[in-house]
Scaffold this motif. Structure first.
Motif, PDB file in Angstrom:
ATOM      1  N   LYS A  38       8.958   4.551  -8.701  1.00  0.00           N
ATOM      2  CA  LYS A  38      10.373   4.907  -8.639  1.00  0.00           C
ATOM      3  C   LYS A  38      11.011   4.436  -7.330  1.00  0.00           C
ATOM      4  CE  LYS A  38      11.609   6.327 -12.504  1.00  0.00           C
ATOM      5  NZ  LYS A  38      12.500   5.446 -13.262  1.00  0.00           N
ATOM      6  N   SER A  39      10.270   4.497  -6.236  1.00  0.00           N
ATOM      7  CA  SER A  39      10.840   4.108  -4.943  1.00  0.00           C
ATOM      8  C   SER A  39      11.131   2.610  -4.863  1.00  0.00           C
ATOM      9  CB  SER A  39       9.920   4.529  -3.794  1.00  0.00           C
ATOM     10  OG  SER A  39       8.781   3.692  -3.722  1.00  0.00           O
ATOM     11  N   ILE A  40      10.433   1.804  -5.663  1.00  0.00           N
ATOM     12  CA  ILE A  40      10.667   0.352  -5.649  1.00  0.00           C
ATOM     13  C   ILE A  40      11.415  -0.122  -6.897  1.00  0.00           C
ATOM     14  CG2 ILE A  40       8.716  -0.113  -4.121  1.00  0.00           C
ATOM     15  CD1 ILE A  40       7.175  -1.100  -6.632  1.00  0.00           C
ATOM     16  N   GLY A  41      11.778   0.825  -7.765  1.00  0.00           N
ATOM     17  CA  GLY A  41      12.535   0.464  -8.958  1.00  0.00           C
ATOM     18  C   GLY A  41      11.703  -0.101 -10.094  1.00  0.00           C
ATOM     19  N   ALA A  42      10.421   0.224 -10.113  1.00  0.00           N
ATOM     20  CA  ALA A  42       9.542  -0.255 -11.185  1.00  0.00           C
ATOM     21  C   ALA A  42       9.568   0.721 -12.358  1.00  0.00           C
ATOM     22  CB  ALA A  42       8.113  -0.402 -10.666  1.00  0.00           C
ATOM     23  N   ASP A  43       9.713   0.188 -13.553  1.00  0.00           N
ATOM     24  CA  ASP A  43       9.749   1.016 -14.759  1.00  0.00           C
ATOM     25  C   ASP A  43       8.429   1.030 -15.520  1.00  0.00           C
ATOM     26  OD1 ASP A  43      12.475   1.727 -14.481  1.00  0.00           O
ATOM     27  OD2 ASP A  43      13.049  -0.242 -15.259  1.00  0.00           O
ATOM     28  N   ALA A  51       0.876  -1.172   0.000  1.00  0.00           N
ATOM     29  CA  ALA A  51       0.000   0.000   0.000  1.00  0.00           C
ATOM     30  C   ALA A  51       0.913   1.221   0.000  1.00  0.00           C
ATOM     31  CB  ALA A  51      -0.900   0.001   1.220  1.00  0.00           C
ATOM     32  N   TYR A  52       0.450   2.289  -0.621  1.00  0.00           N
ATOM     33  CA  TYR A  52       1.297   3.480  -0.726  1.00  0.00           C
ATOM     34  C   TYR A  52       0.458   4.747  -0.687  1.00  0.00           C
ATOM     35  CZ  TYR A  52      -0.281   3.634  -5.587  1.00  0.00           C
ATOM     36  OH  TYR A  52      -1.063   3.695  -6.718  1.00  0.00           O
ATOM     37  N   ASP A  53       1.131   5.832  -0.302  1.00  0.00           N
ATOM     38  CA  ASP A  53       0.542   7.170  -0.326  1.00  0.00           C
ATOM     39  C   ASP A  53       1.103   7.928  -1.506  1.00  0.00           C
ATOM     40  OD1 ASP A  53      -1.029   7.315   2.173  1.00  0.00           O
ATOM     41  OD2 ASP A  53       0.918   6.996   3.120  1.00  0.00           O
ATOM     42  N   GLY A  54       0.392   8.946  -1.940  1.00  0.00           N
ATOM     43  CA  GLY A  54       0.918   9.832  -2.969  1.00  0.00           C
ATOM     44  C   GLY A  54       0.746   9.290  -4.367  1.00  0.00           C
ATOM     45  N   LEU A  55       1.608   9.756  -5.252  1.00  0.00           N
ATOM     46  CA  LEU A  55       1.515   9.410  -6.658  1.00  0.00           C
ATOM     47  C   LEU A  55       1.972   7.979  -6.914  1.00  0.00           C
ATOM     48  CD1 LEU A  55       3.040  12.655  -8.228  1.00  0.00           C
ATOM     49  CD2 LEU A  55       0.603  12.038  -8.075  1.00  0.00           C
ATOM     50  N   THR A  56       1.270   7.300  -7.781  1.00  0.00           N
ATOM     51  CA  THR A  56       1.655   5.942  -8.169  1.00  0.00           C
ATOM     52  C   THR A  56       3.050   5.937  -8.785  1.00  0.00           C
ATOM     53  OG1 THR A  56      -0.655   5.349  -8.546  1.00  0.00           O
ATOM     54  CG2 THR A  56       1.002   3.957  -9.594  1.00  0.00           C
ATOM     55  N   VAL A  57       3.336   6.936  -9.599  1.00  0.00           N
ATOM     56  CA  VAL A  57       4.630   7.006 -10.260  1.00  0.00           C
ATOM     57  C   VAL A  57       5.765   7.192  -9.255  1.00  0.00           C
ATOM     58  CG1 VAL A  57       4.622   9.480 -10.779  1.00  0.00           C
ATOM     59  CG2 VAL A  57       5.724   7.905 -12.337  1.00  0.00           C
ATOM     60  N   THR A  58       5.525   7.881  -8.165  1.00  0.00           N
ATOM     61  CA  THR A  58       6.525   8.040  -7.113  1.00  0.00           C
ATOM     62  C   THR A  58       6.774   6.706  -6.423  1.00  0.00           C
ATOM     63  OG1 THR A  58       5.826  10.327  -6.785  1.00  0.00           O
ATOM     64  CG2 THR A  58       7.132   9.325  -5.020  1.00  0.00           C
ATOM     65  N   VAL A  95       8.180   6.675 -16.420  1.00  0.00           N
ATOM     66  CA  VAL A  95       7.587   5.363 -16.167  1.00  0.00           C
ATOM     67  C   VAL A  95       6.550   5.122 -17.257  1.00  0.00           C
ATOM     68  CG1 VAL A  95       6.164   4.008 -14.577  1.00  0.00           C
ATOM     69  CG2 VAL A  95       7.990   5.454 -13.683  1.00  0.00           C
ATOM     70  N   GLU A  96       6.665   4.000 -17.938  1.00  0.00           N
ATOM     71  CA  GLU A  96       5.726   3.658 -19.012  1.00  0.00           C
ATOM     72  C   GLU A  96       4.530   2.909 -18.452  1.00  0.00           C
ATOM     73  OE1 GLU A  96       5.633   4.473 -22.137  1.00  0.00           O
ATOM     74  OE2 GLU A  96       7.605   5.398 -22.301  1.00  0.00           O
ATOM     75  N   THR A  97       3.382   3.071 -19.081  1.00  0.00           N
ATOM     76  CA  THR A  97       2.175   2.349 -18.695  1.00  0.00           C
ATOM     77  C   THR A  97       1.847   1.323 -19.772  1.00  0.00           C
ATOM     78  OG1 THR A  97       1.344   4.268 -17.487  1.00  0.00           O
ATOM     79  CG2 THR A  97      -0.267   2.576 -18.095  1.00  0.00           C
ATOM     80  N   ILE A  98       1.585   0.115 -19.342  1.00  0.00           N
ATOM     81  CA  ILE A  98       1.193  -0.979 -20.221  1.00  0.00           C
ATOM     82  C   ILE A  98      -0.288  -1.245 -19.965  1.00  0.00           C
ATOM     83  CG2 ILE A  98       1.591  -3.397 -20.850  1.00  0.00           C
ATOM     84  CD1 ILE A  98       4.072  -1.578 -21.223  1.00  0.00           C
ATOM     85  N   PHE A  99      -1.066  -1.298 -21.031  1.00  0.00           N
ATOM     86  CA  PHE A  99      -2.497  -1.558 -20.909  1.00  0.00           C
ATOM     87  C   PHE A  99      -2.819  -2.976 -21.368  1.00  0.00           C
ATOM     88  CE2 PHE A  99      -2.286   3.069 -21.862  1.00  0.00           C
ATOM     89  CZ  PHE A  99      -2.810   3.533 -20.668  1.00  0.00           C
ATOM     90  N   LEU A 100      -3.606  -3.678 -20.594  1.00  0.00           N
ATOM     91  CA  LEU A 100      -4.169  -4.961 -21.006  1.00  0.00           C
ATOM     92  C   LEU A 100      -5.684  -4.810 -21.019  1.00  0.00           C
ATOM     93  CD1 LEU A 100      -2.242  -7.776 -19.068  1.00  0.00           C
ATOM     94  CD2 LEU A 100      -2.041  -7.143 -21.471  1.00  0.00           C
ATOM     95  N   THR A 101      -6.292  -5.252 -22.085  1.00  0.00           N
ATOM     96  CA  THR A 101      -7.752  -5.220 -22.122  1.00  0.00           C
ATOM     97  C   THR A 101      -8.288  -6.439 -21.393  1.00  0.00           C
ATOM     98  OG1 THR A 101      -7.779  -6.339 -24.265  1.00  0.00           O
ATOM     99  CG2 THR A 101      -7.861  -3.933 -24.285  1.00  0.00           C
ATOM    100  N   CYS A 102      -9.389  -6.252 -20.712  1.00  0.00           N
ATOM    101  CA  CYS A 102      -9.964  -7.361 -19.968  1.00  0.00           C
ATOM    102  C   CYS A 102     -10.684  -8.311 -20.920  1.00  0.00           C
ATOM    103  CB  CYS A 102     -10.901  -6.866 -18.877  1.00  0.00           C
ATOM    104  SG  CYS A 102     -12.428  -6.166 -19.465  1.00  0.00           S
ATOM    105  N   LEU A 103     -10.856  -9.516 -20.452  1.00  0.00           N
ATOM    106  CA  LEU A 103     -11.624 -10.486 -21.229  1.00  0.00           C
ATOM    107  C   LEU A 103     -13.084 -10.038 -21.257  1.00  0.00           C
ATOM    108  CD1 LEU A 103     -10.086 -13.824 -19.893  1.00  0.00           C
ATOM    109  CD2 LEU A 103      -9.619 -12.668 -22.072  1.00  0.00           C
TER     110      LEU A 103
END
Length: 142
Positions: A67-72, A57-64, A100-108
């Motif tokens: 970066k704090s966990i090293g996710a690209d 769980a996190y506070d603030g911006l998802t992008v922040t 940070v790039e966003t990848i989209f997956l469409t749902c079934l």
């Protein structure tokens, strides 16, 4: 709550990434129906045998948080065209802020109507949502 729509996207994303961190963002403007601890526990239980998945769980911006966990990358599920338009604006902002790039997956197709907001509404009004939820969540709600 965690829905089958969520688990569908997560399961289909597993082969695409070395690791998935499922983040639950804290939003002070919303009152959650289920506690943060409950939602984290559901996810931990659902994916207890999947070593590639962790939850936080996190506070603030998802992008922040990324970066704090090293996710690209950020993975987002898309149900409808209007989901894409909304999510694309956020993705563009995230890319501008932190690269940070966003990848989209469409749902079934069977999950297009499964939205947490709708599921919560049905629960509040005493309806049966069992067809939309993983077993562990169904058991906890009953």
């Amino acid at each position: 709550p965690v829905t089958l729509g969520h688990t569908d996207i997560i399961s289909r994303a597993l082969p695409l990434f070395d690791k998935l961190v499922i983040g639950i963002g804290r939003n002070s403007n919303k009152t959650a129906m289920f506690s943060e601890e409950q939602r984290l526990n559901w996810l931990k239980e659902i994916y207890k045998n999947e070593s590639k998945i962790s939850v936080l769980a996190y506070d603030g911006l998802t992008v922040t948080c990324c970066k704090s966990i090293g996710a690209d990358f950020i993975l987002r599920g898309i149900r409808y065209v209007n989901d894409f338009e909304y999510e694309k604006a956020i993705a563009d902002m995230n890319r501008s802020l932190e690269k940070v790039e966003t990848i989209f997956l469409t749902c079934l197709p069977e999950f297009t109507s499964v939205a947490s907001t709708l599921v919560r509404d049905v629960i509040r009004n005493g309806g049966n949502v069992s067809q939309f939820l993983p077993d562990i969540v169904k058991k906890a709600i009953k």
